[in-house]
Design a protein around this motif. Sequence first.
Motif, PDB file in Angstrom:
ATOM      1  N   GLN A   1      16.821  44.771-107.514  1.00  0.00           N
ATOM      2  CA  GLN A   1      16.265  45.576-108.469  1.00  0.00           C
ATOM      3  C   GLN A   1      15.251  46.636-107.918  1.00  0.00           C
ATOM      4  O   GLN A   1      14.681  46.358-106.698  1.00  0.00           O
ATOM      5  N   GLN A   2      14.905  47.333-108.745  1.00  0.00           N
ATOM      6  CA  GLN A   2      13.830  48.740-108.375  1.00  0.00           C
ATOM      7  C   GLN A   2      12.796  47.859-108.033  1.00  0.00           C
ATOM      8  O   GLN A   2      12.061  46.788-108.679  1.00  0.00           O
ATOM      9  N   ALA A   3      11.618  48.238-106.870  1.00  0.00           N
ATOM     10  CA  ALA A   3      10.507  47.817-107.045  1.00  0.00           C
ATOM     11  C   ALA A   3       9.385  47.826-107.690  1.00  0.00           C
ATOM     12  O   ALA A   3       9.454  49.182-108.227  1.00  0.00           O
TER      13      ALA A   3
ATOM     14  N   SER B   1       6.068  50.458-104.831  1.00  0.00           N
ATOM     15  CA  SER B   1       6.846  51.007-103.727  1.00  0.00           C
ATOM     16  C   SER B   1       5.718  52.155-103.102  1.00  0.00           C
ATOM     17  O   SER B   1       5.337  52.818-103.427  1.00  0.00           O
TER      18      SER B   1
ATOM     19  N   GLN C   1       7.020  47.166-100.306  1.00  0.00           N
ATOM     20  CA  GLN C   1       7.512  47.289-101.636  1.00  0.00           C
ATOM     21  C   GLN C   1       6.726  45.697-102.316  1.00  0.00           C
ATOM     22  O   GLN C   1       7.011  44.857-101.460  1.00  0.00           O
TER      23      GLN C   1
ATOM     24  N   HIS D   1       7.979  43.447-105.483  1.00  0.00           N
ATOM     25  CA  HIS D   1       8.888  43.278-106.567  1.00  0.00           C
ATOM     26  C   HIS D   1       8.451  42.414-107.684  1.00  0.00           C
ATOM     27  O   HIS D   1       7.596  41.671-107.391  1.00  0.00           O
TER      28      HIS D   1
ATOM     29  N   ALA E   1       4.699  41.794-110.455  1.00  0.00           N
ATOM     30  CA  ALA E   1       4.619  41.886-108.947  1.00  0.00           C
ATOM     31  C   ALA E   1       3.105  41.758-108.774  1.00  0.00           C
ATOM     32  O   ALA E   1       2.162  42.290-109.054  1.00  0.00           O
TER      33      ALA E   1
END
Lengths: 290, 253
Positions: B2-4, B7, B27, B29, B202
């Motif tokens: 999945q997208q961080a 980032s 990054q 997550h 995160a």
Amino acid sequence: MSVLTEPRAGKAAKSWNTASSAPAALRVPVDPNRGRKRMLWVSAAAVIVALHVLAFAGTDFDPALLVDGWQGMARFISDAFPPNLDWETVIKPGLDATLVTLWIGLLGTTLSIPSALVLAVLASRTTTPHPAAYQVSRSILSFFRAVPDIVFALIFVTAVGLGPFAGVLALICHNTGVMGKLWAESMEETDQGPQQALSTAGASKLQQIAHGSLPLVIPQFVGLLLYRFDVNVRSSLVLGLVGAGGIGLLINQAIKSFQFDTMLTHIIIVLVLIIIVDQASGFIRRKLAV
Amino acid sequence: MQQAALSVSSLAKSYNGRTVLDDVDFQVHRGELVAFLGANGSGKSTTLKCVAGLAEPDAGRIELDGQQLAGLSGRQLALARSTAAMVFQKIHLVPRRTALDNVCAGGLARVSGLASVSPMFFSRQLREEAMACLDRVGLADRALEKVGRLSGGQQQRVAIARALCQRAAVLLADEPVSALDPNAAEHVMALLAELAHEENLAVAAVLHQPELAIRHADRAIGLLHGSIAFNAPVAELNEKILHTLYSPERNAA
């Protein structure tokens, strides 16, 4: 610095190692600027003495005059004794006027809160939205502070006529300048952490001030407010002398009509008022400090 | 993958000609707690400050929840940044206000008008959300107490609740436990790990004690002289790596 201290530490350590009975000692280095510093002190002292000589001459300062004229003062004081304690003509009007003086001081203080608060926020480096706003508000505060309240009173008398209202307006102006500056300074001294935390939370500048800065300084603000109330009640006495109503006006009238015994009664009433206000504001400030 | 949520790439920063950060890429997550380790002056705090907007990077890209910060300015930038909430070593709450009012302040970006001026005007909705956040950190029963009366560990948990009330995706913690006693530090670190794993946040925390990182974090990023020297699960941390990370401090001392 370290170059100077290191050899000293080294020598001291050595003398302890050899266990000699005499305590370690090292010659104190001569301050190379000693001559210049001494010259600076001497010239500063000379300037201060010269200023005082000029000041004595400029004010016709002459203790002999005071000694020679003691009878005048004694006559004045003996005329004032005993104070005139007539209720209908002296004490009652005196108390009424004292109340007016107190009201002038109160309104002059509280009604300057909004303007002082806005200017303080703009004139504090930690909360100002822009350097230009900082400079402008600092200048406005300086102006209001520099013009004495008595001058404001004279100006307002020409607009609203003689009476307490002119006194209130004068105090609002002068007190905005003084209290705004004091508040701005106490705001600059407080912890900026909470304000910074709210800025990272996406709060607007106004929100940061209302929820991060102001709640931290409220005790100081209230303390300074009470202190200013104390000062303003005393100022409103003097404003009475220039026609802004209150007990000051009565004192002035008594002197002008040579009723020194009446004047003394009024002064005693004022003294009591000042002591009460001073004690009350001191008491509340002590409670707040805890 | 999945997208961080956070980032960072090619981040660089120098103060008065001294390089603090040099080409930093990483990054974070959702669902993981990343510990930032390193000696004093290695640049770990500066990294978080650049993300939070408390320091201005000289170069580099920062992306929060998929949104690029470069090119934004003013209100838009402030709102984009509020995707990341910050918790401080010095806590930075208002001691004279109640825990609840302090937590509500985390949601200020969502309020306007009168509520901007005083907590008296906070909406019921905001208060109830703040109560839920306080409950999440285990302090619902202290909601109406003045923050100044709480212990250091409780204060830091209120600060974390304030960050939750911000509805952030990323939680940045700059030495969150350095001012706390070991017991309270343990409690706060466990809470941060829990928020990462259960609330899917995160979390990036600058830590001074590697043991805390090993016990609570999923991954560690080690900085040395402003560059990333280590970036792997905490299980791979060993004496040799820690020695490398902290040796500059020993040399200086």
